[in-house]
Each structure stands twice: as structure tokens, then as C-alpha cells.
Scaffold this motif. Sequence first.
Motif, short mmCIF file in Angstrom:
data_model
loop_
_atom_site.label_atom_id
_atom_site.label_comp_id
_atom_site.label_asym_id
_atom_site.label_seq_id
_atom_site.Cartn_x
_atom_site.Cartn_y
_atom_site.Cartn_z
N ASP A 97 49.20 38.41 42.23
CA ASP A 97 48.04 38.92 42.90
C ASP A 97 47.32 39.86 41.88
OD1 ASP A 97 45.74 37.14 43.41
OD2 ASP A 97 45.87 38.73 44.86
N LEU A 98 48.53 41.10 42.77
CA LEU A 98 47.73 41.70 41.76
C LEU A 98 47.98 42.02 40.34
CD1 LEU A 98 49.34 44.38 44.33
CD2 LEU A 98 47.15 42.82 44.48
N ILE A 99 48.72 41.94 39.62
CA ILE A 99 49.40 41.49 37.95
C ILE A 99 47.39 40.94 37.80
CG2 ILE A 99 50.03 40.81 36.42
CD1 ILE A 99 52.54 41.59 38.09
N ASP A 100 47.24 39.59 38.06
CA ASP A 100 45.98 38.43 37.53
C ASP A 100 45.08 39.28 37.83
OD1 ASP A 100 45.22 35.78 36.97
OD2 ASP A 100 44.07 36.21 39.24
N HIS A 101 44.95 40.13 39.01
CA HIS A 101 43.24 40.08 39.52
C HIS A 101 42.85 41.22 38.22
CE1 HIS A 101 42.05 37.50 42.13
NE2 HIS A 101 43.19 37.67 42.86
N TYR A 102 44.37 41.80 38.39
CA TYR A 102 44.28 44.51 37.45
C TYR A 102 43.73 43.17 35.73
CZ TYR A 102 44.67 47.69 34.84
OH TYR A 102 44.79 48.43 33.71
N ALA A 103 44.54 42.36 35.04
CA ALA A 103 43.58 41.71 34.08
C ALA A 103 42.50 41.18 34.07
CB ALA A 103 44.71 40.06 34.00
N GLY A 104 42.05 40.38 35.11
CA GLY A 104 40.62 40.37 34.91
C GLY A 104 39.42 41.74 35.61
N LEU A 105 40.23 42.63 35.79
CA LEU A 105 38.86 43.43 36.09
C LEU A 105 39.00 44.69 35.04
CD1 LEU A 105 39.77 44.43 39.75
CD2 LEU A 105 38.05 43.60 39.41
N SER A 106 40.40 44.76 34.65
CA SER A 106 40.77 45.38 33.35
C SER A 106 39.12 44.55 32.60
CB SER A 106 41.97 45.29 32.20
OG SER A 106 42.74 45.99 33.19
N LEU B 219 35.87 45.40 32.88
CA LEU B 219 35.63 46.93 32.93
C LEU B 219 35.23 46.97 31.46
CD1 LEU B 219 38.52 49.18 34.22
CD2 LEU B 219 35.99 48.94 35.34
N ARG B 220 36.13 46.14 30.08
CA ARG B 220 35.54 46.04 29.04
C ARG B 220 34.03 45.52 28.82
NH1 ARG B 220 39.86 48.91 25.73
NH2 ARG B 220 41.52 48.37 26.12
N MET B 221 33.99 45.43 29.36
CA MET B 221 32.64 44.75 29.24
C MET B 221 31.32 45.27 29.53
SD MET B 221 33.25 40.59 30.73
CE MET B 221 31.80 39.92 30.29
N ASN B 222 31.52 46.42 30.06
CA ASN B 222 30.78 47.26 29.99
C ASN B 222 30.85 48.88 29.49
OD1 ASN B 222 28.98 46.58 32.87
ND2 ASN B 222 31.06 45.59 33.48
N SER B 223 31.52 48.05 28.88
CA SER B 223 32.15 50.16 27.67
C SER B 223 33.11 50.40 28.94
CB SER B 223 30.65 50.57 27.12
OG SER B 223 30.13 48.90 26.76
N LEU B 224 33.47 50.39 29.57
CA LEU B 224 34.63 51.40 30.36
C LEU B 224 36.42 50.96 29.87
CD1 LEU B 224 33.43 50.47 34.12
CD2 LEU B 224 32.69 52.90 32.16
N VAL B 225 36.98 51.69 29.57
CA VAL B 225 38.28 51.67 29.15
C VAL B 225 39.27 51.54 30.66
CG1 VAL B 225 40.49 52.68 28.06
CG2 VAL B 225 38.43 53.32 28.02
N PRO B 226 40.44 50.51 30.78
CA PRO B 226 40.76 50.52 31.79
C PRO B 226 41.85 51.04 32.15
CG PRO B 226 40.82 48.04 30.80
CD PRO B 226 40.19 49.30 30.18
N PRO B 227 42.17 51.44 33.34
CA PRO B 227 43.58 52.77 33.06
C PRO B 227 44.47 52.22 32.90
CG PRO B 227 42.57 52.10 35.45
CD PRO B 227 42.23 50.89 34.92
#
Length: 177
Positions: A151-160, A163-171
Amino acid sequence: MKRLICLAVVCLVAPMMAQAQDAAANPLTSTVRKVLDDNAKNLIASAEEMPAEKYSFQASTEIRTFGQTIAHIAQVNNNVCAKLFTPAAAMPEKIDEKDTKDKLIGGLKASMDYCSQAFSKMTDANMAEMIPFFGGRQMTRMGGALVVTNDLIDHYAGLSIYLRMNSLVPPTAQKKP
């Protein structure tokens, strides 16, 4: 002075040796704990990266906002990790998707700590034990742990993506010095 240096070395080396011994004695659970820890760091860093005013951002109306996703992750962590051992430890305070960024991050961190406590009780020997799960089902403790980490892996992909859609770089895509 030599005693002080020796004491400092022992204090620094002892935890590393204990962790290495645990990895040798429990290689499976040690790996699962590392997956939990790595993904916890990534999700918390993602939550911190997104500006507070963007917590209401959602890519489409059919999916959760960024803030709703953070609250959801914390709730799932708490609920699933409570099933891993009986009796379960006292659950952290529940958070709501409408909470402030700081409260959502605090709730996310607390849920990761809660799961870390549950995962710390796992050994290779008890991973195959059956535990009561949702809907009256039975599942191995390993299965419950994988529900959390997947679940964590899945949600990190979505949150990434958020972030990209808001011009931010995922960790995990940020350049490290």
C-alpha cells in the motif's frame, strides 16, 4: 580521555552490530522492516514537499486529493498494523483529511511509528502464523505486513505524480549532495 573515546565508539557501534545480528537471525523480517522504513521516509518527505495550499490538489475528480491520500495512508497503517499482533498497541490519534498539513504529517509519522512498533515484533519464526484480518478472513502475519508495504509503495507512486504535476520533484528523484 581514552575512556571517553572508547565509550563513544561503543555507543556508535553497538546499535549497528545489533541491527546486523537481527538481519542475520531474521533475514526475512529484517528485509520487510527495511521496506517499511524506506517507504515511510519517502512518504513523509513527499508530504513535507507539497506546499500546504496544494493539499487540496487532485488530478481528477474521481480520485483523492493529496491531503485525503495522506489521511488515508495513516488510517490504513493504523488499522492494518493493529491486526498484526494481539493485543494491539494503543492506536495513534485519528486524523481527518481536512486537518492542516502539519497535523496530517504528524498523523502520518505517528502511523509509520505505530507500524514500525508492530513490525519490530515480527520474527522469521512468527511470520507464517495466521492472524485475524478484515472481513473475518485469516491471513499470515507476512501477508498483513505485505498489505502495508504494498500500500505504501502504491501511494508513493501516486503522490510522486501529484508532486510532478505541481512542478515538484519526488524525494527519490531528488539529487543527493
